[in-house]
Design a protein around this motif. Sequence first.
Motif, short mmCIF file in Angstrom:
data_model
loop_
_atom_site.label_atom_id
_atom_site.label_comp_id
_atom_site.label_asym_id
_atom_site.label_seq_id
_atom_site.Cartn_x
_atom_site.Cartn_y
_atom_site.Cartn_z
N LEU A 62 0.85 -1.18 0.00
CA LEU A 62 0.00 0.00 0.00
C LEU A 62 0.89 1.24 0.00
O LEU A 62 2.09 1.14 0.31
N TRP A 158 -2.66 -13.34 -0.40
CA TRP A 158 -2.90 -12.23 0.54
C TRP A 158 -2.27 -12.53 1.89
O TRP A 158 -2.28 -13.66 2.36
N THR A 166 -6.27 -3.31 2.46
CA THR A 166 -6.49 -2.76 1.12
C THR A 166 -7.87 -2.11 1.02
O THR A 166 -8.01 -1.01 0.47
N TRP A 170 -8.68 1.81 0.29
CA TRP A 170 -9.59 2.23 -0.77
C TRP A 170 -10.66 3.16 -0.19
O TRP A 170 -10.93 4.24 -0.71
#
Length: 188
Positions: A62, A158, A166, A170
């Motif tokens: 990220l 993941w 995530t 977002w």
Amino acid sequence: MTAAQQPEQPAESLRDLAQQEAVLKLLAERVAAAQKDVKKRVQAALDTAEKRDGTERVGAYLPTGEQVATISLRKGETGPVVTDEEALAQWVRKMWPDEEWTETHVVRRVKPWKLAELLGELEAAGVAKLVDKATGEVLDVPGVTIKPTRARTHAITWRPAGRNATADAWRTGALAGQLAAITAGGEK
């Protein structure tokens, strides 16, 4: 309070539902197209990195620097593929004339169980050749070619909290720059 006395729940607006469906459909289409494109580019980059320096995996991070997933190269597979069923069936019939391993229709075909057995032997050998058990002779198997059966690809693994991190990124706008391209663009 009786059922008749209960306050009426407001019904969802059909217009609001229609808007939500249209927006989600457009987003799904754009996400699918973007995913297909980036998957192709990641595969090409992984293939290049593997050839250049042996790299087979890369971390997905990220903007905060938190690693959320690992993308790993998966090798393709090679194996026997029947390319001429008629030629193979004629060869099997010639090799084992007393066995009922083929069927005659308009064309002769190898029965599925025998075909699976034969292809398994060829896959183990890595070549479209079979050793005649009676004579020891190495025979070419017509109608079968050893070729790629599964393309090289890659997979995303993941980290335990990666999906949630995530989704949070977002939701909070931390991925706005990365996601802007998905919603940009005109009519198709």
